[in-house]
Design a protein around this motif. Structure first.
Motif, mmCIF file in Angstrom:
data_model
loop_
_atom_site.group_PDB
_atom_site.id
_atom_site.type_symbol
_atom_site.label_atom_id
_atom_site.label_comp_id
_atom_site.label_asym_id
_atom_site.label_seq_id
_atom_site.Cartn_x
_atom_site.Cartn_y
_atom_site.Cartn_z
ATOM 1 N N ASN A 130 13.435 -10.442 24.319
ATOM 2 C CA ASN A 130 13.659 -11.149 23.056
ATOM 3 C C ASN A 130 15.134 -11.542 22.985
ATOM 4 O OD1 ASN A 130 13.043 -12.184 20.431
ATOM 5 N ND2 ASN A 130 14.052 -10.379 19.539
ATOM 6 N N GLY A 131 15.384 -12.820 22.714
ATOM 7 C CA GLY A 131 16.760 -13.308 22.632
ATOM 8 C C GLY A 131 17.380 -13.589 23.985
ATOM 9 N N GLU A 132 16.541 -13.683 25.011
ATOM 10 C CA GLU A 132 17.039 -13.909 26.369
ATOM 11 C C GLU A 132 17.181 -15.392 26.681
ATOM 12 O OE1 GLU A 132 17.101 -9.777 27.686
ATOM 13 O OE2 GLU A 132 18.098 -11.629 28.276
ATOM 14 N N ALA A 133 18.238 -15.725 27.416
ATOM 15 C CA ALA A 133 18.429 -17.064 28.000
ATOM 16 C C ALA A 133 18.365 -16.886 29.502
ATOM 17 C CB ALA A 133 19.761 -17.658 27.582
ATOM 18 N N LEU A 134 17.356 -17.500 30.118
ATOM 19 C CA LEU A 134 17.127 -17.319 31.552
ATOM 20 C C LEU A 134 17.517 -18.593 32.292
ATOM 21 C CD1 LEU A 134 16.089 -15.690 33.946
ATOM 22 C CD2 LEU A 134 13.760 -16.412 33.348
ATOM 23 N N MET A 135 18.594 -18.502 33.057
ATOM 24 C CA MET A 135 19.043 -19.638 33.865
ATOM 25 C C MET A 135 18.251 -19.640 35.175
ATOM 26 S SD MET A 135 22.896 -20.805 34.905
ATOM 27 C CE MET A 135 23.317 -19.394 35.921
ATOM 28 N N ILE A 136 17.755 -20.821 35.545
ATOM 29 C CA ILE A 136 16.864 -20.934 36.704
ATOM 30 C C ILE A 136 17.414 -22.000 37.647
ATOM 31 C CG2 ILE A 136 14.466 -21.249 37.462
ATOM 32 C CD1 ILE A 136 13.744 -21.117 34.378
ATOM 33 N N PHE A 137 17.584 -21.643 38.924
ATOM 34 C CA PHE A 137 18.026 -22.636 39.902
ATOM 35 C C PHE A 137 17.341 -22.306 41.226
ATOM 36 C CE2 PHE A 137 21.095 -19.374 41.190
ATOM 37 C CZ PHE A 137 21.322 -18.701 39.994
ATOM 38 N N PRO A 138 17.320 -23.249 42.167
ATOM 39 C CA PRO A 138 16.524 -23.048 43.386
ATOM 40 C C PRO A 138 16.853 -21.759 44.139
ATOM 41 C CG PRO A 138 17.168 -25.332 43.225
ATOM 42 C CD PRO A 138 17.893 -24.610 42.119
ATOM 43 N N LYS A 139 18.094 -21.311 44.032
ATOM 44 C CA LYS A 139 18.466 -20.098 44.765
ATOM 45 C C LYS A 139 18.090 -18.824 44.021
ATOM 46 C CE LYS A 139 22.230 -22.208 47.473
ATOM 47 N NZ LYS A 139 22.086 -23.591 46.948
ATOM 48 N N GLY A 140 17.612 -18.981 42.762
ATOM 49 C CA GLY A 140 17.210 -17.786 42.016
ATOM 50 C C GLY A 140 17.237 -17.978 40.522
ATOM 51 N N LYS A 141 17.377 -16.853 39.826
ATOM 52 C CA LYS A 141 17.424 -16.922 38.353
ATOM 53 C C LYS A 141 18.371 -15.843 37.850
ATOM 54 C CE LYS A 141 13.426 -13.872 38.124
ATOM 55 N NZ LYS A 141 11.957 -13.724 37.963
ATOM 56 N N GLN A 142 18.891 -16.053 36.637
ATOM 57 C CA GLN A 142 19.877 -15.114 36.094
ATOM 58 C C GLN A 142 19.747 -15.048 34.586
ATOM 59 O OE1 GLN A 142 23.944 -16.208 37.079
ATOM 60 N NE2 GLN A 142 24.775 -14.965 35.434
ATOM 61 N N TYR A 143 19.565 -13.829 34.052
ATOM 62 C CA TYR A 143 19.609 -13.653 32.602
ATOM 63 C C TYR A 143 21.074 -13.707 32.174
ATOM 64 C CZ TYR A 143 14.666 -12.490 32.339
ATOM 65 O OH TYR A 143 13.294 -12.557 32.391
ATOM 66 N N ILE A 144 21.340 -14.590 31.196
ATOM 67 C CA ILE A 144 22.728 -14.857 30.812
ATOM 68 C C ILE A 144 23.223 -13.785 29.839
ATOM 69 C CG2 ILE A 144 24.289 -16.499 29.663
ATOM 70 C CD1 ILE A 144 23.251 -17.394 32.413
ATOM 71 N N THR A 145 24.440 -13.311 30.089
ATOM 72 C CA THR A 145 25.107 -12.399 29.163
ATOM 73 C C THR A 145 26.136 -13.204 28.379
ATOM 74 O OG1 THR A 145 24.845 -10.563 30.720
ATOM 75 C CG2 THR A 145 26.465 -10.287 28.946
#
Ligand SMILES: NC(=O)c1ccc[n+]([C@@H]2O[C@H](COP(=O)([O-])OP(=O)(O)OC[C@H]3O[C@@H](n4cnc5c(N)ncnc54)[C@H](O)[C@@H]3O)[C@@H](O)[C@H]2O)c1
Ligand SMILES: CCCCC[C@H](O)CC\C=C/C=C/C=C/[C@@H](O)[C@@H](O)CCCC(=O)O
Length: 257
Positions: free
Chosen positions: A237-252
């Protein structure tokens, strides 16, 4: 969240990322209501989906997210047909720096209109079942894309709005989770005719193309898999998930305390 028996609404479902989100939700047992302005594409997709998943798990409703009236009517029809709304994917969006007010109306105001209209049906405090909302922003919602300032602004707005709604929901007891995806470039029609779509910033197309070369291109299915993760993982909840071909990253994000 187990999707079997759940009802999802997807805006901009007829093509691209919205189509992929619709497909993965159906594949995992949900019923899906497709909302879009492109009736031809939507009806063609609906025919294919009904061949794969049966006649009673999908519904298409023509709906322009610029219209609060059309959104409310679509949600009411959804509840009448399937008994409620458990999942909402606010995905509809355009890129048009020339018609920037339309871009704001769809990309940001459309997400706000849809989110607020869903509250009466999803909010546990008003008889809803709770659930989850996943909004489609962009990597341009986390950092400026120089060739499309207004698009960037709309996506920054979607990120901020989603995170604020997540906090409000948790504090209020709505029982609704709010998350946002921030994909880099995805192979869809949004990327077609870019020069025209950049308007007064078309001279910066090459700079953006260089970014494409650096970041690469995602498939809509790769993005949909991340949406599925945010829908089903009830800790999110409240997560921003950055997605790119090399992977993904939950933003802090920076802490204000
Ligand atoms: N393609 C990318 O590189 C990329 C990257 C990050 C985020 N996004 C975002 O993903 C979302 C989906 O875009 P896409 O890439 O799949 O593009 P797309 O053009 O393939 O699909 C967009 C869909 O939204 C629908 N739509 C447009 N305006 C609408 C409106 N007013 N009401 C209802 N439906 C409407 C279109 O008919 C279409 O079916 C958008 O919010 C976009 O900003 C795209
Ligand atoms: C013109 C195409 C628009 C596509 C819009 C889609 O939403 C895809 C956006 C994809 C990537 C966005 C990247 C944004 C990067 C910013 O964070 C910026 O800070 C990166 C700066 C990189 C640089 O200066 O070289």
């Amino acid at each position: 969240m187990v999707l079997t028996g759940k009802t999802a609404v997807v805006t901009g479902a007829a093509m691209g990322i919205g189509k992929a989100i619709t497909e993965i939700l159906l594949q995992n047992g949900a019923k899906v209501v497709l909302l879009d302005v492109n009736e031809t594409a939507a009806k063609s997709l609906l025919e294919d989906l009904r061949k794969q998943h049966g006649q009673d798990r999908t519904l298409f409703l023509s709906c322009n997210v610029e219209s609060e009236e059309q959104i409310k009517a679509a949600f009411q029809k959804t509840v009448e047909t399937f008994g409620g709304i458990d999942i909402l994917c606010n995905n509809a969006g355009i890129l048009n720096e020339g018609e920037w007010e339309k871009t704001v109306s769809i990309n940001l105001l459309g997400v706000i209109r849809s989110t607020y209209a869903s509250l009466q049906h999803m909010n546990k405090l008003t008889g809803g079942r709770g659930g989850v909302i996943v909004n489609t922003a962009s990597m341009a919602g986390l950092g400026p894309l120089l060739s499309c300032p207004v698009y960037t602004a709309t996506k920054h707005g979607v990120v901020g709005f989603t995170r604020a709604m997540a906090a409000a929901s948790a504090a209020s007891g709505y029982g609704i989770r709010y998350n946002v995806i921030c994909p880099s470039f995805v192979q869809t029609e949004l990327l077609d005719n870019i020069t025209l779509k950049l308007g007064q910033f078309s001279h910066l197309e090459d700079a953006t193309q260089q970014l494409v070369e650096v970041l690469g291109i995602l498939t809509p299915s790769e993005v949909a898999q991340c949406v599925f993760e945010l829908v089903t993982d009830e800790t999110k909840n409240g997560e921003a998930l950055m997605i790119f071909p090399k992977g993904k990253q939950y933003i802090t994000f920076p802490s204000m305390q």
